[in-house]
Design a protein around this motif. Structure first.
Motif, PDB file in Angstrom:
ATOM      1  N   LEU A   8       0.866  -1.106   0.062  1.00  0.00           N
ATOM      2  CA  LEU A   8      -0.004   0.000  -0.064  1.00  0.00           C
ATOM      3  C   LEU A   8       0.779   1.316   0.052  1.00  0.00           C
ATOM      4  CD1 LEU A   8      -2.781   1.277   0.273  1.00  0.00           C
ATOM      5  CD2 LEU A   8      -2.621   1.235   2.752  1.00  0.00           C
ATOM      6  N   SER A   9       0.744   2.001  -0.972  1.00  0.00           N
ATOM      7  CA  SER A   9       1.450   3.252  -0.816  1.00  0.00           C
ATOM      8  C   SER A   9       0.645   4.278  -0.344  1.00  0.00           C
ATOM      9  CB  SER A   9       1.718   3.835  -2.512  1.00  0.00           C
ATOM     10  OG  SER A   9       2.554   3.139  -2.981  1.00  0.00           O
ATOM     11  N   VAL A  10       1.104   5.355   0.143  1.00  0.00           N
ATOM     12  CA  VAL A  10       0.478   6.414   1.006  1.00  0.00           C
ATOM     13  C   VAL A  10       1.083   7.736   0.742  1.00  0.00           C
ATOM     14  CG1 VAL A  10      -0.306   7.168   3.357  1.00  0.00           C
ATOM     15  CG2 VAL A  10      -0.112   4.910   3.028  1.00  0.00           C
ATOM     16  N   VAL A  11       0.191   8.631   0.437  1.00  0.00           N
ATOM     17  CA  VAL A  11       0.552  10.075   0.202  1.00  0.00           C
ATOM     18  C   VAL A  11      -0.312  10.786   1.235  1.00  0.00           C
ATOM     19  CG1 VAL A  11       0.814  12.134  -1.385  1.00  0.00           C
ATOM     20  CG2 VAL A  11       1.023   9.802  -2.152  1.00  0.00           C
ATOM     21  N   GLY A  12       0.414  11.619   2.241  1.00  0.00           N
ATOM     22  CA  GLY A  12      -0.109  12.595   3.275  1.00  0.00           C
ATOM     23  C   GLY A  12      -0.334  13.832   2.865  1.00  0.00           C
ATOM     24  N   TYR A  13      -0.666  14.753   3.417  1.00  0.00           N
ATOM     25  CA  TYR A  13      -0.947  16.150   3.346  1.00  0.00           C
ATOM     26  C   TYR A  13      -0.617  17.179   4.500  1.00  0.00           C
ATOM     27  CZ  TYR A  13      -3.550  19.543   0.891  1.00  0.00           C
ATOM     28  OH  TYR A  13      -3.927  20.867  -0.238  1.00  0.00           O
ATOM     29  N   ASN A  14       0.463  18.063   4.302  1.00  0.00           N
ATOM     30  CA  ASN A  14       0.705  18.910   5.222  1.00  0.00           C
ATOM     31  C   ASN A  14       2.411  18.834   5.459  1.00  0.00           C
ATOM     32  OD1 ASN A  14      -1.708  20.600   5.782  1.00  0.00           O
ATOM     33  ND2 ASN A  14      -2.079  19.195   7.614  1.00  0.00           N
ATOM     34  N   ASP A  15       2.730  17.976   5.660  1.00  0.00           N
ATOM     35  CA  ASP A  15       4.236  17.779   5.914  1.00  0.00           C
ATOM     36  C   ASP A  15       4.591  18.380   7.477  1.00  0.00           C
ATOM     37  OD1 ASP A  15       7.006  16.955   5.370  1.00  0.00           O
ATOM     38  OD2 ASP A  15       7.326  18.800   4.642  1.00  0.00           O
ATOM     39  N   THR A  16       4.141  17.549   8.022  1.00  0.00           N
ATOM     40  CA  THR A  16       4.183  17.972   9.672  1.00  0.00           C
ATOM     41  C   THR A  16       5.596  17.457  10.270  1.00  0.00           C
ATOM     42  OG1 THR A  16       2.796  15.918  10.174  1.00  0.00           O
ATOM     43  CG2 THR A  16       1.793  18.126  10.236  1.00  0.00           C
ATOM     44  N   PRO A  17       6.168  17.775  11.110  1.00  0.00           N
ATOM     45  CA  PRO A  17       7.433  17.085  11.901  1.00  0.00           C
ATOM     46  C   PRO A  17       7.245  15.764  11.851  1.00  0.00           C
ATOM     47  CG  PRO A  17       6.929  19.268  12.714  1.00  0.00           C
ATOM     48  CD  PRO A  17       5.770  19.037  11.827  1.00  0.00           C
ATOM     49  N   VAL A  18       6.041  15.238  12.570  1.00  0.00           N
ATOM     50  CA  VAL A  18       6.039  13.790  12.814  1.00  0.00           C
ATOM     51  C   VAL A  18       6.211  13.035  11.392  1.00  0.00           C
ATOM     52  CG1 VAL A  18       4.513  11.834  13.468  1.00  0.00           C
ATOM     53  CG2 VAL A  18       4.610  13.990  14.818  1.00  0.00           C
ATOM     54  N   THR A  19       5.495  13.274  10.319  1.00  0.00           N
ATOM     55  CA  THR A  19       5.490  12.486   9.032  1.00  0.00           C
ATOM     56  C   THR A  19       6.875  12.785   8.321  1.00  0.00           C
ATOM     57  OG1 THR A  19       4.308  14.536   7.875  1.00  0.00           O
ATOM     58  CG2 THR A  19       2.805  12.471   8.632  1.00  0.00           C
ATOM     59  N   ARG A  20       7.639  13.785   8.723  1.00  0.00           N
ATOM     60  CA  ARG A  20       8.890  13.864   8.259  1.00  0.00           C
ATOM     61  C   ARG A  20       9.692  12.803   8.991  1.00  0.00           C
ATOM     62  NH1 ARG A  20       7.878  19.737   8.050  1.00  0.00           N
ATOM     63  NH2 ARG A  20       8.730  19.858   9.851  1.00  0.00           N
ATOM     64  N   ASP A  21       9.645  12.689  10.088  1.00  0.00           N
ATOM     65  CA  ASP A  21      10.488  11.734  11.036  1.00  0.00           C
ATOM     66  C   ASP A  21      10.171  10.333  10.600  1.00  0.00           C
ATOM     67  OD1 ASP A  21      11.435  13.825  12.196  1.00  0.00           O
ATOM     68  OD2 ASP A  21      10.366  13.593  14.053  1.00  0.00           O
ATOM     69  N   LEU A  22       8.831   9.975  10.095  1.00  0.00           N
ATOM     70  CA  LEU A  22       8.393   8.793   9.845  1.00  0.00           C
ATOM     71  C   LEU A  22       8.710   8.478   8.206  1.00  0.00           C
ATOM     72  CD1 LEU A  22       4.932   8.376  11.489  1.00  0.00           C
ATOM     73  CD2 LEU A  22       7.164   7.348  12.289  1.00  0.00           C
ATOM     74  N   GLY A  23       9.178   9.325   7.544  1.00  0.00           N
ATOM     75  CA  GLY A  23       9.357   9.157   6.313  1.00  0.00           C
ATOM     76  C   GLY A  23       8.106   9.338   5.305  1.00  0.00           C
ATOM     77  N   VAL A  24       7.209   9.731   5.573  1.00  0.00           N
ATOM     78  CA  VAL A  24       5.827   9.641   4.914  1.00  0.00           C
ATOM     79  C   VAL A  24       6.112  10.645   3.512  1.00  0.00           C
ATOM     80  CG1 VAL A  24       3.536  10.301   4.958  1.00  0.00           C
ATOM     81  CG2 VAL A  24       4.677   9.149   6.930  1.00  0.00           C
ATOM     82  N   THR A  25       5.784  10.045   2.619  1.00  0.00           N
ATOM     83  CA  THR A  25       5.612  10.957   1.302  1.00  0.00           C
ATOM     84  C   THR A  25       4.367  12.036   1.311  1.00  0.00           C
ATOM     85  OG1 THR A  25       6.801   9.450  -0.119  1.00  0.00           O
ATOM     86  CG2 THR A  25       5.045  10.778  -1.011  1.00  0.00           C
ATOM     87  N   THR A  26       4.533  13.026   1.155  1.00  0.00           N
ATOM     88  CA  THR A  26       3.254  13.751   1.520  1.00  0.00           C
ATOM     89  C   THR A  26       3.305  15.383   0.781  1.00  0.00           C
ATOM     90  OG1 THR A  26       2.026  14.981   3.449  1.00  0.00           O
ATOM     91  CG2 THR A  26       4.631  15.026   3.463  1.00  0.00           C
ATOM     92  N   MET A  27       2.121  16.037   0.805  1.00  0.00           N
ATOM     93  CA  MET A  27       2.143  17.292   0.153  1.00  0.00           C
ATOM     94  C   MET A  27       2.452  18.333   1.137  1.00  0.00           C
ATOM     95  SD  MET A  27       1.424  16.573  -2.828  1.00  0.00           S
ATOM     96  CE  MET A  27       1.508  18.252  -3.442  1.00  0.00           C
ATOM     97  N   HIS A  28       3.610  19.036   0.812  1.00  0.00           N
ATOM     98  CA  HIS A  28       4.182  19.924   2.021  1.00  0.00           C
ATOM     99  C   HIS A  28       3.244  21.259   1.773  1.00  0.00           C
ATOM    100  CE1 HIS A  28       6.678  22.839   4.137  1.00  0.00           C
ATOM    101  NE2 HIS A  28       6.631  23.662   3.119  1.00  0.00           N
ATOM    102  N   VAL A  29       2.587  21.562   2.808  1.00  0.00           N
ATOM    103  CA  VAL A  29       1.854  22.754   2.822  1.00  0.00           C
ATOM    104  C   VAL A  29       2.758  23.867   3.833  1.00  0.00           C
ATOM    105  CG1 VAL A  29      -0.342  24.029   3.721  1.00  0.00           C
ATOM    106  CG2 VAL A  29      -0.365  21.763   2.551  1.00  0.00           C
ATOM    107  N   LEU A  47       5.332  18.327  -3.641  1.00  0.00           N
ATOM    108  CA  LEU A  47       5.303  17.058  -3.315  1.00  0.00           C
ATOM    109  C   LEU A  47       6.724  16.655  -2.587  1.00  0.00           C
ATOM    110  CD1 LEU A  47       3.958  14.208  -3.536  1.00  0.00           C
ATOM    111  CD2 LEU A  47       4.982  13.890  -5.791  1.00  0.00           C
ATOM    112  N   MET A  48       6.525  16.153  -1.293  1.00  0.00           N
ATOM    113  CA  MET A  48       7.876  15.563  -0.850  1.00  0.00           C
ATOM    114  C   MET A  48       7.889  14.120  -0.822  1.00  0.00           C
ATOM    115  SD  MET A  48       8.718  18.561  -0.143  1.00  0.00           S
ATOM    116  CE  MET A  48      10.242  18.026   0.859  1.00  0.00           C
ATOM    117  N   VAL A  49       8.659  13.467  -1.624  1.00  0.00           N
ATOM    118  CA  VAL A  49       8.917  12.041  -1.963  1.00  0.00           C
ATOM    119  C   VAL A  49       9.842  11.501  -0.798  1.00  0.00           C
ATOM    120  CG1 VAL A  49       9.422  10.337  -3.622  1.00  0.00           C
ATOM    121  CG2 VAL A  49       8.290  12.265  -4.443  1.00  0.00           C
ATOM    122  N   ARG A  50       9.194  10.650  -0.235  1.00  0.00           N
ATOM    123  CA  ARG A  50       9.922   9.967   0.940  1.00  0.00           C
ATOM    124  C   ARG A  50       9.989   8.375   1.071  1.00  0.00           C
ATOM    125  NH1 ARG A  50       7.900  14.343   4.349  1.00  0.00           N
ATOM    126  NH2 ARG A  50       9.475  16.057   4.363  1.00  0.00           N
TER     127      ARG A  50
END
Length: 258
Positions: free
Chosen positions: A192-213, A246-249
């Motif tokens: 399962l691939s997961v893309v988050g939204y906001n780019d909070t410090p927790v998701t950066r630490d977890l290596g979550v690919t996310t949309m940086h707001v 988009l922050m690819v992790r």
């Protein structure tokens, strides 16, 4: 956002008073409270819909307000283009080879169950643009919390043909998605691939690919806009969107099952 507000006010004589609404009734009470003459010089409304009654009261009291991540034609607003962010998140997953891409969304107005999700239009436009079939079961609305994200992904993974990728409208929901997926034995990103939204410090630490707001920038620009209104009351309302990225992790990969 609060850090950005602080940045903008650092050289001013203004101070911030924070009020938090937990439901629609409390929101209306706070709207009335902040419009009492002399109670505030200006108002920043963060991620809450400005009702017409509230805007009328602002006009009656000659009080200025700026919206963050919300829109009203008579008020200045600062936000991001949720449609564009959702399109880019979806197209990134599609570019990896995913054809079954789900959406876990959050409502535009957290206190109005009739409002659509912030990513719904962009997601559906992206589905149409790529030529994929729009599967209603792949779209879920949830509160912006880890537990709600977990419940939403559980429902998606129970489908006969579950998504192999999911776009999530908040990082809080994305954390719940990761926890629930792994609890069912799904590997992220292999299963399962997961893309988050906001780019909070927790998701950066977890290596979550996310949309940086740019949350801090949103707070700063909105506050500067309010200060401009206080200095130049005749300034016309305007809407401005800040860019997302988009922050690819580590939570996205090509699907192992097509």
């Amino acid at each position: 956002i609060l850090l950005g507000i602080q940045d903008a006010l650092s050289d001013s004589d203004y101070a911030v008073v924070i009020r938090i609404a937990s439901d629609a009734a409390e929101r209306e009470r706070l709207y009335q409270e902040c419009c009492v003459r002399g109670r505030a010089d200006g108002v920043l409304v963060v991620w809450m819909t400005a009702t017409d009654a509230f805007v009328d009261r602002l006009d009656a009291e000659s009080l200025h307000a700026v919206l963050l991540n919300a829109l009203h034609p008579r008020l200045t607003s600062i936000g991001v283009d949720h449609d564009d962010a959702a399109v880019r998140a979806f197209e990134y997953c599609a570019g990896l080879g995913h054809r079954r891409i789900g959406l876990i969304d959050r409502r535009q107005d957290p206190f109005d169950p009739a409002t659509p999700g912030i990513c719904q239009r962009g997601y559906e436009n992206a589905v149409a643009h790529t030529g994929y079939a729009l599967v209603a079961e792949y779209e879920r609305l949830a509160e912006p919390s880890a537990s709600a994200g977990a419940a939403a992904i559980d429902a998606l993974l129970e489908l006969a043909e579950p998504p192999t990728a999911v776009v999530v409208a908040s990082d809080a929901q994305a954390i719940g998605v990761l926890e629930a997926a792994r609890a069912t034995g799904r590997r992220v990103p292999e299963d399962l691939s997961v893309v988050g939204y906001n780019d909070t410090p927790v998701t950066r630490d977890l290596g979550v690919t996310t949309m940086h707001v740019p949350l801090r920038e949103l707070g700063r620009v909105a506050t500067e806009s309010l200060l401009e209104l206080l200095a130049e009351p005749a300034t016309s309302p305007r809407a401005r969107n800040l860019p997302t990225e988009l922050m690819v992790r580590r939570t996205c990969a090509p699907p192992t099952v097509r």
